[in-house]
Enzyme design. Structure first.
Site, PDB file in Angstrom:
ATOM      1  N   ASP A 141      -6.422 -60.925   1.426  1.00  0.00           N
ATOM      2  CA  ASP A 141      -5.391 -60.711   2.442  1.00  0.00           C
ATOM      3  C   ASP A 141      -4.355 -61.827   2.437  1.00  0.00           C
ATOM      4  OD1 ASP A 141      -6.574 -58.366   3.238  1.00  0.00           O
ATOM      5  OD2 ASP A 141      -7.566 -59.208   4.997  1.00  0.00           O
ATOM      6  N   ASP A 158       2.400 -74.510   5.966  1.00  0.00           N
ATOM      7  CA  ASP A 158       1.402 -75.010   6.927  1.00  0.00           C
ATOM      8  C   ASP A 158       0.178 -74.095   6.951  1.00  0.00           C
ATOM      9  OD1 ASP A 158       0.333 -76.805   8.707  1.00  0.00           O
ATOM     10  OD2 ASP A 158       1.279 -75.904  10.475  1.00  0.00           O
TER      11      ASP A 158
END
Length: 419
Positions: A141, A158
């Site tokens: 995913d 991030d």
């Protein structure tokens, strides 16, 4: 999509108006230095799913923190508006502004509400590591999301366990928090990534920036692959690796440390075919960013061709619209048609107390013999039922309620879960 402004005090009110609708603020989900996130629900439409309200510039924020909040809002809004429509990226419903005073605007994003984070899953794994099914699901995913956003020219910058969340409705992991994202070739953020998941080139760039020096090169999408490699290694090992990746041993020979982690886990469970995962992780963790595997190529790894089955813990932790009830029917019920129909009707009646039941299946033969599969209209009803049915007594037996993948249920694939 912009909404009308409204006035808030030091704490958010129970209700606010945005996009021509009234929203109830139900609870605070979390907060950081520049934003707070709240669970909200649209009033007057009980069937609508709850949302997540991300409020930048909380009350009392001034100076540099206020500038950072405004900057983070603009960055995240721009990225999400550009990247909307991908199933592995959080959905942005809308944007609006609220005012604490005429000169203090507070920007808000209304996002889809997601469920458990990979950070929480790591805590639940109790240092044993996640199942291979879970790791494979998460890796695929996240790589799908990265392949898409990298193709669009974006770097997330991030990636960490807290920024990967499970969607119960879509049955997949999604990326959140694009406040540090940037367009590749136009890096306008000096300090990127979180300690422990920061690529070597980003670490160097951050150090130079702290010293007031300019780096010769900008970071690329390869920094996201480094972060994902560390995340997958943590999911496999069950250990936080922040200090490991900063050690001299890692810098001298990271490949040997990865080999040691996998060898140690193999002693515990020799049946796990883990070498494809090991090789995939190694391909993401080259010090030289030009040697790191791109997300699109990583999706072709042989690791994704292995048909892993979930552990029962996976089906407890990852909500879906389908509930699976164990320890409800015994062989006597299955072999007597009249008793079978009576008990199925009783179970359906009980399950309907928590929401509309779309379908109910009780197989008489394996796979799935005697298990009860209940498909709800939405995952919220399924979660409520799972919470309240677990441990209930039914015909003198304690009920065990787990979730079950909707995609597998729709295909009639009732696999045997691992204990």
């Amino acid at each position: 999509m912009a909404g009308s402004g409204c006035a808030w005090g030091a704490e958010p009110p129970r209700f606010l108006e945005a996009f021509g609708r009234l929203w109830q603020v139900q609870s605070r989900l979390g907060s950081g230095s520049s934003a707070s996130v709240y669970r909200v629900r649209c009033c007057g439409n009980p069937g609508s799913p709850p949302g997540a309200l991300k409020q930048f510039l909380p009350p009392g924020t001034t100076g540099a923190a206020a500038s950072a909040a405004e900057y983070g809002f603009r960055k995240e809004r721009a990225a999400l508006e550009q990247l909307q429509g991908h199933r592995n990226i959080v959905t942005l419903y809308g944007v609006f502004t609220i005012h604490f005073s005429p000169n203090v605007p507070s920007r808000c994003l209304l996002l889809e509400l997601l469920d458990v984070s990979v950070s929480e899953l790591l805590l639940y794994s109790s240092h044993q590591g996640c199942s291979m099914w879970m790791i494979q699901h998460c890796a695929r995913d996240v790589l799908e999301a990265l392949a898409f956003l990298h193709h669009e020219g974006y770097v997330h910058a991030d990636l960490k366990p807290r920024n990967i969340l499970w969607s119960a409705e879509n049955e997949c992991f999604k990326l959140i928090d694009f406040g540090l994202s940037f367009k590749e070739g136009n890096q306008d953020v000096k300090y990127i990534q979180t300690d422990g998941y920061r690529a070597p080139e980003a670490e160097l760039q951050n150090c130079l920036a702290q010293a007031g020096l300019q780096s010769d090169t900008e970071c690329t999408s390869a920094v996201d692959l480094w972060s994902l490699g560390i995340i997958l290694l943590e999911m496999f090992s069950g250990m936080k690796l922040k200090h490991t990746v900063r050690s001299q041993e890692w810098k001298a020979n990271s490949s040997a440390i990865i080999d040691h982690i996998f060898a140690s886990k193999a002693v515990v469970n020799a049946a796990i075919p883990a070498y494809h995962l090991r090789d995939l992780i190694k391909s993401m963790l080259h010090d030289d960013p030009s040697r790191r595997i791109p997300a699109e190529m990583a999706l072709c790894s042989p690791f994704f061709s292995i048909p892993f089955a979930p552990h029962i813990e996976d089906l407890v932790m990852l909500p879906t619209p389908v509930l699976r009830l164990l320890n409800v029917l015994d062989d006597d019920y299955l072999e007597n048609e009249e008793e079978y129909e009576d008990v199925v009707e009783d179970v359906k009646e009980e399950c309907q107390k928590y929401g509309p039941v779309v379908s109910l299946l009780v197989p008489k033969e394996n796979p799935g013999r005697g298990q009860v599969f209940v498909e709800y209209a939405n995952a919220g009803d399924s979660k409520a039922a799972q919470k309240l049915l677990t441990g209930r007594m039914f015909d003198g037996k304690f009920v065990v309620a787990t979730f079950y993948p909707l995609s597998a249920y729709k295909r009639g694939y009732l696999y045997q879960t691992l204990l």
